[in-house]
Write an enzyme that holds these catalytic residues in place. Structure first.
Site, PDB file in Angstrom:
ATOM      1  N   GLU A  97       0.830  -1.199   0.000  1.00 37.04           N
ATOM      2  CA  GLU A  97       0.000   0.000   0.000  1.00 37.04           C
ATOM      3  C   GLU A  97       0.860   1.241   0.000  1.00 37.04           C
ATOM      4  O   GLU A  97       1.878   1.301   0.684  1.00 37.04           O
ATOM      5  CB  GLU A  97      -0.815   0.041   1.294  1.00 37.04           C
ATOM      6  CG  GLU A  97      -2.085  -0.725   1.216  1.00 37.04           C
ATOM      7  CD  GLU A  97      -2.776  -0.698   2.566  1.00 37.04           C
ATOM      8  OE1 GLU A  97      -3.128  -1.791   3.032  1.00 37.04           O
ATOM      9  OE2 GLU A  97      -2.944   0.377   3.136  1.00 37.04           O
ATOM     10  N   CYS A 110       3.157   8.239   1.707  1.00 37.62           N
ATOM     11  CA  CYS A 110       3.461   7.308   2.792  1.00 37.62           C
ATOM     12  C   CYS A 110       3.876   5.981   2.140  1.00 37.62           C
ATOM     13  O   CYS A 110       3.076   5.327   1.475  1.00 37.62           O
ATOM     14  CB  CYS A 110       2.215   7.154   3.656  1.00 37.62           C
ATOM     15  SG  CYS A 110       2.481   6.122   5.086  1.00 37.62           S
ATOM     16  N   CYS A 117       4.749  -7.223   8.479  1.00 38.74           N
ATOM     17  CA  CYS A 117       5.695  -6.692   9.462  1.00 38.74           C
ATOM     18  C   CYS A 117       5.892  -7.727  10.556  1.00 38.74           C
ATOM     19  O   CYS A 117       4.965  -8.426  10.935  1.00 38.74           O
ATOM     20  CB  CYS A 117       5.151  -5.394  10.058  1.00 38.74           C
ATOM     21  SG  CYS A 117       6.283  -4.634  11.247  1.00 38.74           S
ATOM     22  N   CYS A 121       2.882  -5.387  16.695  1.00 38.36           N
ATOM     23  CA  CYS A 121       2.220  -4.422  17.585  1.00 38.36           C
ATOM     24  C   CYS A 121       0.733  -4.759  17.689  1.00 38.36           C
ATOM     25  O   CYS A 121       0.105  -5.151  16.704  1.00 38.36           O
ATOM     26  CB  CYS A 121       2.406  -2.998  17.063  1.00 38.36           C
ATOM     27  SG  CYS A 121       4.143  -2.535  16.961  1.00 38.36           S
ATOM     28  N   CYS A 124      -2.098  -2.826  15.332  1.00 39.55           N
ATOM     29  CA  CYS A 124      -1.773  -2.522  13.933  1.00 39.55           C
ATOM     30  C   CYS A 124      -2.233  -3.633  12.996  1.00 39.55           C
ATOM     31  O   CYS A 124      -2.134  -4.815  13.325  1.00 39.55           O
ATOM     32  CB  CYS A 124      -0.264  -2.325  13.820  1.00 39.55           C
ATOM     33  SG  CYS A 124       0.310  -2.056  12.136  1.00 39.55           S
ATOM     34  N   GLY A 167       5.155  -2.094   7.349  1.00 40.36           N
ATOM     35  CA  GLY A 167       6.513  -2.586   7.598  1.00 40.36           C
ATOM     36  C   GLY A 167       7.322  -1.723   8.541  1.00 40.36           C
ATOM     37  O   GLY A 167       6.971  -0.573   8.818  1.00 40.36           O
ATOM     38  N   GLU A 168       8.407  -2.302   9.021  1.00 42.62           N
ATOM     39  CA  GLU A 168       9.329  -1.593   9.917  1.00 42.62           C
ATOM     40  C   GLU A 168      10.585  -1.275   9.106  1.00 42.62           C
ATOM     41  O   GLU A 168      11.405  -2.155   8.831  1.00 42.62           O
ATOM     42  CB  GLU A 168       9.639  -2.502  11.124  1.00 42.62           C
ATOM     43  CG  GLU A 168      10.793  -2.062  12.001  1.00 42.62           C
ATOM     44  CD  GLU A 168      10.723  -0.596  12.439  1.00 42.62           C
ATOM     45  OE1 GLU A 168       9.718  -0.196  13.040  1.00 42.62           O
ATOM     46  OE2 GLU A 168      11.682   0.151  12.167  1.00 42.62           O
ATOM     47  N   HIS A 224       3.838   5.440  21.849  1.00 48.54           N
ATOM     48  CA  HIS A 224       2.508   4.907  22.194  1.00 48.54           C
ATOM     49  C   HIS A 224       2.288   4.577  23.656  1.00 48.54           C
ATOM     50  O   HIS A 224       1.173   4.230  24.041  1.00 48.54           O
ATOM     51  CB  HIS A 224       2.156   3.689  21.330  1.00 48.54           C
ATOM     52  CG  HIS A 224       2.275   3.917  19.852  1.00 48.54           C
ATOM     53  ND1 HIS A 224       2.047   5.141  19.273  1.00 48.54           N
ATOM     54  CD2 HIS A 224       2.614   3.091  18.834  1.00 48.54           C
ATOM     55  CE1 HIS A 224       2.234   5.053  17.963  1.00 48.54           C
ATOM     56  NE2 HIS A 224       2.585   3.819  17.672  1.00 48.54           N
ATOM     57  N   CYS A 341      -3.255   1.772   8.006  1.00 47.79           N
ATOM     58  CA  CYS A 341      -2.219   1.139   7.200  1.00 47.79           C
ATOM     59  C   CYS A 341      -2.353  -0.375   7.251  1.00 47.79           C
ATOM     60  O   CYS A 341      -2.491  -0.949   8.310  1.00 47.79           O
ATOM     61  CB  CYS A 341      -0.860   1.530   7.738  1.00 47.79           C
ATOM     62  SG  CYS A 341      -0.114   2.793   6.769  1.00 47.79           S
TER      63      CYS A 341
HETATM   64  N1  SAH Z   1       6.805   0.312  11.573  1.00 45.39           N
HETATM   65  C1  SAH Z   1       6.981   1.704  11.686  1.00 45.39           C
HETATM   66  C2  SAH Z   1       6.369   2.484  10.541  1.00 45.39           C
HETATM   67  C3  SAH Z   1       5.052   2.011  10.042  1.00 45.39           C
HETATM   68  S1  SAH Z   1       3.704   2.204  11.145  1.00 45.39           S
HETATM   69  C4  SAH Z   1       6.456   2.195  13.016  1.00 45.39           C
HETATM   70  O1  SAH Z   1       5.812   1.425  13.709  1.00 45.39           O
HETATM   71  O2  SAH Z   1       6.728   3.342  13.350  1.00 45.39           O
HETATM   72  C5  SAH Z   1       3.427   3.948  11.054  1.00 45.39           C
HETATM   73  C6  SAH Z   1       2.649   4.523  12.223  1.00 45.39           C
HETATM   74  O3  SAH Z   1       1.271   4.103  12.173  1.00 45.39           O
HETATM   75  C7  SAH Z   1       3.179   4.048  13.570  1.00 45.39           C
HETATM   76  O4  SAH Z   1       3.263   5.121  14.476  1.00 45.39           O
HETATM   77  C8  SAH Z   1       2.113   3.077  13.991  1.00 45.39           C
HETATM   78  O5  SAH Z   1       2.125   2.871  15.361  1.00 45.39           O
HETATM   79  C9  SAH Z   1       0.865   3.711  13.462  1.00 45.39           C
HETATM   80  N2  SAH Z   1      -0.288   2.822  13.389  1.00 45.39           N
HETATM   81  C10 SAH Z   1      -0.309   1.487  13.307  1.00 45.39           C
HETATM   82  N3  SAH Z   1      -1.580   1.029  13.292  1.00 45.39           N
HETATM   83  C11 SAH Z   1      -2.378   2.104  13.359  1.00 45.39           C
HETATM   84  C12 SAH Z   1      -3.794   2.288  13.395  1.00 45.39           C
HETATM   85  N4  SAH Z   1      -4.621   1.265  13.341  1.00 45.39           N
HETATM   86  N5  SAH Z   1      -4.265   3.541  13.467  1.00 45.39           N
HETATM   87  C13 SAH Z   1      -3.422   4.617  13.502  1.00 45.39           C
HETATM   88  N6  SAH Z   1      -2.086   4.507  13.465  1.00 45.39           N
HETATM   89  C14 SAH Z   1      -1.563   3.261  13.405  1.00 45.39           C
HETATM   90 FE1  SF4 Z   2       4.257  -2.152  14.666  1.00 44.99          FE
HETATM   91 FE2  SF4 Z   2       4.872  -0.405  12.706  1.00 44.99          FE
HETATM   92 FE3  SF4 Z   2       5.015  -3.042  12.301  1.00 44.99          FE
HETATM   93 FE4  SF4 Z   2       2.633  -1.939  12.570  1.00 44.99          FE
HETATM   94  S1  SF4 Z   2       4.081  -1.550  10.938  1.00 44.99           S
HETATM   95  S2  SF4 Z   2       3.335  -3.863  13.518  1.00 44.99           S
HETATM   96  S3  SF4 Z   2       3.079  -0.323  14.062  1.00 44.99           S
HETATM   97  S4  SF4 Z   2       6.238  -1.870  13.726  1.00 44.99           S
END
Ligand code: SAH
Ligand code: SF4
Length: 354
Positions: A97, A110, A117, A121, A124, A167-168, A224, A341
């Site tokens: 995406e 973005c 990933c 988390c 997510c 992804g991270e 968070h 995302c």
């Molecule tokens: N993996 C990296 C980058 C991708 S996630 C990271 O975690 O930072 C990008 C951002 O979207 C992160 O801050 C993540 O915590 C947040 N995010 C994940 N799921 C979400 C959701 N359902 N609603 C809003 N933000 C979300």
């Molecule tokens: Fe966590 Fe970022 Fe991976 Fe989602 S994309 S699982 S927020 S590390």
């Protein structure tokens, strides 16, 4: 600068000097590399055939020996505010995406860095099925190029990049650095490092590498939670890199790069959005150049949380601001499309293979 190795066939991930080496190995003069790079990234060539300045036999030779495939559009959703979500397919059929977001200065994109990933988390959608594979630098850069192609029809273009999609990115470090070099190159997409933000869940050793890389990109850290106990419940990464390791590295990043670190803080109703957490957060991020970005949570069916109500969000913000810390609430863009995302990819997968 580029330290990672690139598959010799993967021209979309090559920086100009690697293209020159590849062409030289085929007995082709180096200046053709500049043309290749420009045609791929400036003109969006879909194949070698499109490179009209090349002799026919070179186009044929490269087509046979080093074929490449650009991203293909699977689905596009456009919200009323202009937010555009693209589901793009790579050559092995995997999908990513990419989201285009309108701002007063133009558009940001973005970008996704992995398929799925590994970080798991608890809030997510991207990590629900684990990490499938890394994206190559070319697959990341092509998301930006594709975004520009979509925006051209609106008379707009991308001026900022957030590596904040699926992804991270710091779990794909070498490809990330290569991607940054590719999109920064004046002969390609010409995006200044200062207009790029990389978001991480807090992989401390890679944060140090990025700080020491000398690339002045902005770092966003997904915090968070302001305590280890709470963060552990939301983010398994906190086991390996607790706050006592993470926070000094954020300070190091700010000091080394001279850039303010952004802390992302997702607000989950009655989980992490109370007055106590707001104070703890402020204490944690004060004392060095930082910025807090509060994110309203986009519900994900598979996770049990609720987004914080407006009054909790405002209260949280004003407490953090009272400490003299800059704190904003992320605008909610593209509300009517699958905004969280990872959702679009998951939903599409479910319809393809129920
Ligand atoms: N993996 C990296 C980058 C991708 S996630 C990271 O975690 O930072 C990008 C951002 O979207 C992160 O801050 C993540 O915590 C947040 N995010 C994940 N799921 C979400 C959701 N359902 N609603 C809003 N933000 C979300
Ligand atoms: Fe966590 Fe970022 Fe991976 Fe989602 S994309 S699982 S927020 S590390």
């Amino acid at each position: 600068m580029t330290t990672s190795r690139v598959e010799f066939g993967d021209v979309l991930s090559m920086v100009p000097k690697e293209m020159a080496a590849l062409l030289e190995s085929l007995g082709v003069p180096r200046f053709r590399a500049k043309q290749l790079f420009e045609w791929l990234w400036r003109h969006g060539a879909e194949s070698y055939e499109a490179i009209q300045v090349w002799p026919k036999d070179l186009r044929e030779k490269m087509t046979a020996r080093h074929p490449f495939q650009r991203l293909e559009l699977v689905q596009q959703q456009v919200a009323h505010d202009g937010t555009t979500k693209l589901l793009l397919q790579m050559k092995d059929g995997q999908r990513v995406e990419t989201v285009l977001l309108p701002h007063h200065y133009g558009y940001s994109v973005c970008v996704s860095s992995q398929v799925g990933c590994a970080m798991g988390c608890k809030f997510c959608a991207s990590g629900l099925k684990g990490r499938v594979r890394q994206l190559t630098a070319g697959e990341m850069a092509d998301q930006v190029a594709f975004g520009n192609q979509v925006l051209r029809e609106r008379g707009a273009k991308i001026s900022r990049i957030d590596v904040m999609g699926i992804g991270e990115p710091l779990d794909n470090y070498a490809n990330l650095i290569r991607f940054l070099e590719l999109v920064h190159d004046p002969e390609s997409l010409n995006i200044s490092y200062r207009h790029i933000t990389v978001s991480t869940s807090g992989l401390v050793p890679a944060m140090k590498q990025l700080a020491d890389s000398g690339l002045p990109v902005t770092l966003a850290v997904s915090l968070h939670a302001p305590t280890d106990a709470l963060r552990l419940k939301l983010m398994p990464v906190n086991r390996a890199y607790p706050l006592a390791k993470l926070m000094p590295m954020c300070r190091y990043y700010a000091e080394t790069t001279g850039r303010r670190v952004t802390f992302e803080y997702l607000l989950l109703n009655d989980i992490n959005d109370g007055e106590a957490e707001a104070r703890q957060l402020a204490e944690l991020v004060r004392g060095f150049p930082s910025h807090v970005n509060l994110i309203p949570w986009n519900p994900v069916d598979e996770h049990p949380f609720q987004p914080s109500p407006r009054d909790h969000v405002r209260r949280f913000q004003s407490i953090v601001q009272d400490y003299g810390i800059s704190c904003t609430i992320r605008r909610e863009l593209g509300q009517e499309i699958d905004a969280a995302c990872g959702q679009l990819r998951l939903r599409e997968e479910e319809t393809v293979s129920p």
